[in-house]
Design an enzyme around this catalytic site. Structure first.
Site, short mmCIF file in Angstrom:
data_model
loop_
_atom_site.label_atom_id
_atom_site.label_comp_id
_atom_site.label_asym_id
_atom_site.label_seq_id
_atom_site.Cartn_x
_atom_site.Cartn_y
_atom_site.Cartn_z
N GLU A 1 22.52 -6.17 1.40
CA GLU A 1 22.15 -4.81 1.77
C GLU A 1 23.30 -3.81 1.63
O GLU A 1 23.09 -2.66 1.33
CB GLU A 1 21.66 -4.78 3.23
CG GLU A 1 20.28 -5.39 3.39
CD GLU A 1 19.78 -5.30 4.83
OE1 GLU A 1 20.07 -4.29 5.50
OE2 GLU A 1 19.12 -6.25 5.28
N ASP B 1 16.48 -10.31 9.65
CA ASP B 1 15.69 -9.70 10.70
C ASP B 1 14.46 -9.06 10.05
O ASP B 1 14.26 -9.18 8.84
CB ASP B 1 16.50 -8.69 11.52
CG ASP B 1 17.08 -7.58 10.66
OD1 ASP B 1 16.67 -7.44 9.49
OD2 ASP B 1 17.95 -6.83 11.15
N TYR C 1 30.61 -5.66 10.65
CA TYR C 1 29.59 -4.64 10.54
C TYR C 1 29.38 -3.87 11.84
O TYR C 1 29.35 -4.44 12.92
CB TYR C 1 28.28 -5.31 10.10
CG TYR C 1 27.31 -4.31 9.58
CD1 TYR C 1 27.66 -3.50 8.52
CD2 TYR C 1 26.06 -4.17 10.16
CE1 TYR C 1 26.78 -2.56 8.04
CE2 TYR C 1 25.17 -3.24 9.68
CZ TYR C 1 25.54 -2.43 8.62
OH TYR C 1 24.68 -1.49 8.16
#
Length: 811
Positions: free
Chosen positions: A9, A84, A288
């Site tokens: 991502e 997720d 992150y």
DNA sequence: CAGTGAGCGAGCTTCCGCTTGACTT
């Protein structure tokens, strides 16, 4: 050519992983979602069982074609988005958009970026979990329906461009309700009694401060109490109790706790914290920054252990794994921590350094031993057979543990005079003398307004919003002008102090500031009207438990126990009729209207409501022959409290104040405060002048002063082709910030060291060339406001280019 | 930050969650 394509991502993550995987793997990033519901209209086919209508947004087209090219060259595609609900959907959208074949792809996920975790993931691939994807689609579709059906109601009933949504509307509700509690709050006064005692002869002398274990309700009671104290000549220590206590460190940072601590300790706004953290993440210094997990990798725990042992000794080490307690957490990442625990500090801007240090300390402290304390409580008897006692308490840290590194802050302002102190060596039965005693009138505190960070905490507690949306949500409700930051000076309040010393009681009045508040969130009139309207018609959506309840249903979908479109259908069938009903109730643009009464002069109705430009007063109605007059409320006035007299006064402006040089003079209040208008020009009023009372003489004085200033403003002109006001004229002017050059609608600062009056045209052009102008031209300003228009233009251009390409003969 | 002070008619606005980068003649 690489046979393997891995898609993650985030580009920063891609870079790191590529290093681990070696040359057989190409790693690319999807930059989040690559597809979304159609931007225009609802984007959901209601007639076709809520089929979502997806499109690749314009700013993702280039990326998608790059991904497509890479896919075409690869043998195997590894979809490695987060583990997720959103991550699963990202993988599925990639699969659909890039036309992947089932045999061609693997779905993998890693929770930490280590070589082991990555190889473990590659050895354990799976398929895309369609149930989880459907749960995401349900979430997405529900949010779109709520947002895109509620917002237009607000445009029609209240004002254009407003918005409503599952998250933002509840955030506004929290703030509005807190403000109501504050309005309804009645502060109560009571007397707090403190005393200082001295040990009577014998042993080591000492002094001790203590507070009465109850507050006295009235002045009479307080006076009576002090008078009784006066008559006592010896006090006895009744008990000395020492108890051990422990304090444990807080869990490592999540997005929300980082935002809260950075606000309390560093004074950062929520969005400031995120952008500084982003920088640290991109340069590989922290993990992150958008996470709801407090989990630390074993790597991080071991590294912390080593650091602590080395810096403070082994007995300071106590490793722990914390568990997440926040509602709806998805835990796709680790907690926010330094990438390398041995880097105690970092380089970069001072903000980056401060935030990094905070993260380092919090992480390290989370793996350190509990602090050990001893709390001692001393009670002093006053009267026989009565429960009132003086109490004194102190705290001694016997082992500092994690406190050596870090202590979490709290939002609560420290209760005055409760700081813990070291107590002297006190023994039971010690006899004391009273040195002095003070009874101070204290008021109960109103509830606190939310700050950005405390609102985030509340939202997280309710399970509303996600780490990636806390900061944007807070911006949205401010951009919509539903809430604003306070800057309240506060008022003086008197309080009573009774003081007993040497057998005499004095009675004094002191003053303190109360009600001051800065940078807290407070609802605007628009926010209140919108909130009240939505809570009346859509109590279910505005319910604090709405998100938690629908999340439960999404969970059923995620495990395959519920069909997502069935769930949405149940919701829509209940929700949509209320939308219809709302549209048909109330006249348009009348929600929140307050009729103040009739204007005695004109006999017309005066009302207050939200207008096109915010809160305003209307004189007359649509049904009157004459058009109604409108005027905006002034700063500090509000719809709920404005009186008819104040409202009428607003129509006195603009106020004619005579003539000067045969031209009209008027005074009024505009966007930039009070002004007088003369000969088509505006002159701001100084702070002490009032447009309602300013006289003709005062106005003329201001005009002359302005003229003088204008004369001095012009230092020099180099005429252009079209004369001195022509487009290519160069003007040297005196401005608020010193001399500057005005040329072609832009301004250029002249350095202080340069004599502005002596500049030649050539020198001016040199300055123009070398100095960066900060002025935005009118065109630029407009474009900034309407970036969407340019986006459209861009698209049109792109499409034209495509057409040309298509027409061009193929090779 | 370099100068300001709304008010028409047509077509626009808007959600939440993932993720960064921020056009050129």
């Amino acid at each position: 050519m690489q046979k393997n394509l891995v898609i993650v991502e985030s580009p920063a993550k891609a870079k790191t992983i590529e290093k681990f995987l070696g040359k057989d793997y190409k790693v690319m990033s999807s930059y989040g979602h690559i597809r979304d519901l159609k931007k225009k209209d609802l984007g959901i086919d209601l007639a076709n069982s809520y089929r979502p209508l997806y499109e690749v947004p314009a700013d993702k087209e280039k990326l998608v074609s790059e991904l497509q090219a890479a896919v075409n060259k690869a043998d195997v595609v590894w979809l490695a988005s987060d583990e997720d609900r959103e991550g699963e959907a990202i993988s599925w959208h990639l699969y659909e958009t890039l036309g992947l074949r089932d045999k061609q792809y693997h779905r993998i996920a890693f929770h930490e970026i280590t070589k082991n975790a990555i190889f473990h993931a590659i050895e354990n691939p799976r398929r895309i979990n369609r149930d989880l994807v459907n749960a995401q689609q349900a979430r997405r579709v529900l949010d779109r329906i709520v947002g895109f059906e509620l917002s237009p109601i607000l445009w029609r009933k209240i004002k254009p461009a407003l918005s409503a949504g599952r998250v933002q509307s509840v955030a506004v509700r929290l703030i509005t309700e807190r403000e109501r509690e504050i309005d309804a709050f009645q502060s109560e006064a009571a007397y707090r009694v403190q005393a200082t005692f001295l040990k009577k002869e014998g042993g080591t002398p000492y002094q001790i401060n203590a507070e009465l274990n109850k507050r006295l309700k009235t002045k009479e009671e307080a006076l009576e109490f002090l008078n009784r104290l006066k008559g006592i000549n010896a006090f006895t220590i009744d008990s000395v109790v020492t108890k051990p206590a422990k304090k444990s460190p807080a869990a490592p940072f999540t997005t929300s706790t980082l935002q809260q601590e950075a606000a309390r300790k560093l004074g950062f706004s929520v969005s400031q914290t995120m952008s500084v953290a982003q920088k640290l993440y991109e340069s590989g210094k922290i993990t992150y920054m958008r996470t709801d997990s407090v989990h630390l990798s074993s790597l991080a725990i071991n590294a912390s252990k080593a650091e602590i042992g080395e810096a403070y000794g082994k007995k300071y080490v106590k490793t722990r794994q914390f568990s997440t307690k926040s509602k709806g957490a998805q835990e796709a990442h680790e907690a926010i921590r330094p990438t390398y625990m041995n880097a105690h500090q970092t380089t970069g801007t001072s903000q980056e350094q401060k935030l990094y240090e905070l993260i380092w300390k919090r992480t390290i402290a989370s793996q350190m031993a509990d602090a050990e304390l001893e709390r001692t409580t001393v009670t002093i008897n006053i009267f026989e057979d009565e429960d009132v006692k003086f109490v004194s308490s102190g705290e001694v840290i016997t082992f500092d543990g994690f406190l050596r590194v870090y202590l979490e802050s709290t939002d609560d302002e420290p209760a005055d005079n409760e700081e813990s102190t070291l107590l002297p060596p006190i023994m039971r039965k010690d006899i004391l003398d009273l040195k002095e005693s003070t009874a101070t009138e204290r008021f109960t505190q109103r509830p606190a307004r939310y700050s950005e960070a405390s609102l985030v905490r509340k939202l997280e507690e309710l399970g509303i919003g996600r780490p990636s949306t806390y900061a944007p949500t807070i911006s949205t409700i401010q951009n919509r002008e539903y809430v604003e930051k306070t800057n309240i000076e506060g008022t003086d309040r008197e309080y009573n102090v009774l003081h007993l010393k040497k057998g005499k009681i004095t009675d004094a009045i002191k003053t303190e500031k109360t009600g001051a508040d800065k940078n807290k969130l407070k609802p605007t009139d628009t926010g209140i009207v919108v909130n009240d309207y939505l809570t009346e018609f859509f109590p279910r959506i505005l319910d604090y438990n709405f998100t938690a309840d629908v999340e439960k249903e999404f969970d059923y979908v995620a495990v395959g126990a519920e069909v997502w479109t069935d769930m949405i259908d149940r919701f829509y069938k209940k929700f949509h009729p209320v939308v219809e009903e709302a549209l048909n109730t109330h006249e348009d643009h009348k929600v929140g209207e307050r009729i103040l009464g009739i204007d005695p002069k004109s006999g017309k109705q005066i009302s207050a409501k939200i207008g096109r430009f915010g809160p305003m007063i209307q004189l007359g109605t649509q049904d009157d022959e004459e058009k109604p007059r409108f005027v905006s409320l002034r700063k500090g006035q509000s719809l709920g409290t404005i009186t008819i007299e104040e409202a009428i006064k607003l129509f006195d402006l603009p106020r004619p104040i005579g003539e000067y040089e045969e031209k009209e003079l008027t005074a009024s209040i505009g966007k930039f405060g009070p002004y007088i208008k003369f000969d088509g020009k505006f002159i701001s009023l100084p702070k002490d002048a009032d447009p309602y009372t300013i006289t003709q003489e005062e106005a003329i004085e201001l005009i002359e002063a302005k003229r003088k200033q204008d004369r001095e403003k012009l230092i020099k002109i180099f005429e252009g082709k079209d004369g001195k006001d022509g487009k290519d004229a160069v003007q040297i002017l005196n401005g608020r910030y010193g001399p500057y050059i005005a040329y072609k609608e832009k301004n250029y600062k002249i350095a202080k060291t340069v004599d502005a009056a002596a500049l030649t045209l050539k020198e001016c052009m040199e300055i123009i060339k070398t100095t960066k102008s900060k002025t935005k031209t009118k065109v630029e300003k407009k474009e900034k406001k309407k970036t969407k228009v340019t986006e459209k233009k861009k698209k049109v251009l792109e499409e034209e280019a495509k057409e040309k390409k298509a027409k061009a003969p193929k090779k």
